[in-house]
Design a protein around this motif. Structure first.
Motif, PDB file in Angstrom:
ATOM      1  N   LYS A  40      -2.067  -4.119  -2.741  1.00  0.00           N
ATOM      2  CA  LYS A  40      -1.128  -3.471  -3.646  1.00  0.00           C
ATOM      3  C   LYS A  40      -1.670  -2.079  -3.955  1.00  0.00           C
ATOM      4  CE  LYS A  40       0.851  -3.652  -8.282  1.00  0.00           C
ATOM      5  NZ  LYS A  40       0.875  -4.347  -9.603  1.00  0.00           N
ATOM      6  N   SER A  43       3.285   1.029  -7.693  1.00  0.00           N
ATOM      7  CA  SER A  43       4.634   0.521  -7.894  1.00  0.00           C
ATOM      8  C   SER A  43       5.602   1.690  -8.009  1.00  0.00           C
ATOM      9  CB  SER A  43       4.713  -0.362  -9.149  1.00  0.00           C
ATOM     10  OG  SER A  43       4.336   0.370 -10.295  1.00  0.00           O
ATOM     11  N   GLY A  44       6.853   1.414  -7.730  1.00  0.00           N
ATOM     12  CA  GLY A  44       7.898   2.404  -7.908  1.00  0.00           C
ATOM     13  C   GLY A  44       8.225   3.206  -6.661  1.00  0.00           C
ATOM     14  N   GLU A  45       9.419   3.798  -6.686  1.00  0.00           N
ATOM     15  CA  GLU A  45       9.903   4.541  -5.518  1.00  0.00           C
ATOM     16  C   GLU A  45       9.047   5.767  -5.217  1.00  0.00           C
ATOM     17  OE1 GLU A  45      14.014   6.477  -3.701  1.00  0.00           O
ATOM     18  OE2 GLU A  45      13.980   5.703  -5.771  1.00  0.00           O
ATOM     19  N   HIS A 141      13.163   0.263   2.267  1.00  0.00           N
ATOM     20  CA  HIS A 141      12.035  -0.379   1.600  1.00  0.00           C
ATOM     21  C   HIS A 141      10.811  -0.549   2.503  1.00  0.00           C
ATOM     22  CE1 HIS A 141      15.491  -1.755  -0.917  1.00  0.00           C
ATOM     23  NE2 HIS A 141      14.648  -1.406  -1.859  1.00  0.00           N
ATOM     24  N   TRP A 165       8.031  -1.462  -0.199  1.00  0.00           N
ATOM     25  CA  TRP A 165       8.452  -1.396  -1.599  1.00  0.00           C
ATOM     26  C   TRP A 165       9.216  -2.690  -1.883  1.00  0.00           C
ATOM     27  CZ3 TRP A 165      12.857   2.224  -3.593  1.00  0.00           C
ATOM     28  CH2 TRP A 165      12.928   2.146  -5.002  1.00  0.00           C
ATOM     29  N   ARG A 166       8.565  -3.602  -2.547  1.00  0.00           N
ATOM     30  CA  ARG A 166       9.084  -4.959  -2.683  1.00  0.00           C
ATOM     31  C   ARG A 166      10.050  -5.093  -3.853  1.00  0.00           C
ATOM     32  NH1 ARG A 166       3.612  -8.529  -1.174  1.00  0.00           N
ATOM     33  NH2 ARG A 166       3.399  -7.657   0.934  1.00  0.00           N
ATOM     34  N   ASP A 168       9.956  -6.716  -6.534  1.00  0.00           N
ATOM     35  CA  ASP A 168       9.390  -6.674  -7.884  1.00  0.00           C
ATOM     36  C   ASP A 168       8.885  -5.278  -8.247  1.00  0.00           C
ATOM     37  OD1 ASP A 168       7.199  -6.503  -6.234  1.00  0.00           O
ATOM     38  OD2 ASP A 168       6.239  -8.341  -6.945  1.00  0.00           O
ATOM     39  N   ASP A 169       9.231  -4.269  -7.448  1.00  0.00           N
ATOM     40  CA  ASP A 169       8.889  -2.861  -7.632  1.00  0.00           C
ATOM     41  C   ASP A 169       7.465  -2.537  -7.219  1.00  0.00           C
ATOM     42  OD1 ASP A 169      10.033  -0.335  -8.315  1.00  0.00           O
ATOM     43  OD2 ASP A 169       8.851  -0.297 -10.158  1.00  0.00           O
ATOM     44  N   GLU A 170       6.703  -3.518  -6.729  1.00  0.00           N
ATOM     45  CA  GLU A 170       5.352  -3.247  -6.272  1.00  0.00           C
ATOM     46  C   GLU A 170       5.362  -2.631  -4.873  1.00  0.00           C
ATOM     47  OE1 GLU A 170       2.996  -6.801  -8.687  1.00  0.00           O
ATOM     48  OE2 GLU A 170       3.208  -6.928  -6.505  1.00  0.00           O
ATOM     49  N   VAL A 171       4.393  -1.756  -4.615  1.00  0.00           N
ATOM     50  CA  VAL A 171       4.239  -1.127  -3.310  1.00  0.00           C
ATOM     51  C   VAL A 171       2.984  -1.689  -2.645  1.00  0.00           C
ATOM     52  CG1 VAL A 171       3.932   1.043  -2.064  1.00  0.00           C
ATOM     53  CG2 VAL A 171       5.377   0.979  -4.116  1.00  0.00           C
TER      54      VAL A 171
END
Length: 216
Positions: A40, A43-45, A141, A165-166, A168-171
């Motif tokens: 991990k 998170s986020g775009e 994604h 980019w999953r 749940d917003d995790e990258v």
């Protein structure tokens, strides 16, 4: 939103694209040693886009301590397959394959069919060789690509790099590989292949996620 694929008999192994096989770890190509790690990285775009751009501009390798030389885009047109949105509707490629992108120093971004010569040292041993981009994925994604060995490497095989980019917003950053020992030392001592791969994975992670620290 773009997916490019390259297939060519000039790579020095038969299982082209096998880093995408779901059972790679259980059933690797013959005489190859598989490896896979996922981390991990935020998170986020914004994090997803930044990591994806870094990946496609060769940062995993360059900031991982390897020197890139003679980066050459594919000589001819490549196939861009259809991608789909979350509802399963086909979407057009985000750009034409002919529209090459370049980083600040003029190096072409990763593209299907491109070749690159890599130089460096891993675990005190040479990591030189010519590599070819097997496929490139640019989707809503997922962003990533795979490299296959062409000539001059101490191992033969493929490695893939993927940013996801999953939901749940995790990258997450995932690297998968399979290596068949070529150099005599690696054929005699396969443990060195695994050690080499572990070091490469950690270098790639540090390059894409500088804030990452390996747990003690």
């Amino acid at each position: 939103m773009r997916r490019g694929t390259f297939r060519d008999e000039t790579v020095d192994y038969a299982a082209v694209g096998a880093t995408q096989a779901p059972d790679l770890m259980q059933y690797p190509p013959e005489r190859s040693i598989p490896a896979q790690e996922s981390w991990k990285i935020g998170s986020g775009e914004e994090r997803f886009r930044a990591a994806g751009d870094a990946l496609l501009s060769w940062h995993a390798l360059r900031d991982g301590g390897l020197e890139l030389g003679d980066v050459r885009p594919a000589a001819g047109p490549t196939y861009s397959g259809v991608s789909f949105d979350d509802e399963g509707q086909p979407i057009a490629p985000s750009r034409l394959d002919a529209d090459l992108r370049f980083d600040a120093d003029g190096t072409p971004y990763v593209g299907p069919g491109a070749t690159v010569h890599v130089r460096g040292r891993v675990g005190g041993l040479n990591a030189d060789g010519e590599l070819r981009v097997i496929f490139v994925v640019e989707e809503k994604h997922r962003i990533g690509f795979a490299l296959g060995t062409v000539d001059g490497s101490v191992v033969s095989g493929e490695e893939s790099f993927m940013i996801e980019w999953r939901g749940d917003d995790e990258v997450w950053f995932t690297v998968r590989a399979f290596d068949r020992p070529v150099a005599l030392l690696y054929r005699v001592l396969p443990v060195l292949v695994r050690r080499r791969r572990r070091e490469l994975f950690q270098r790639y992670l540090r390059a894409i996620s500088p804030m990452y620290t390996t747990p003690a």
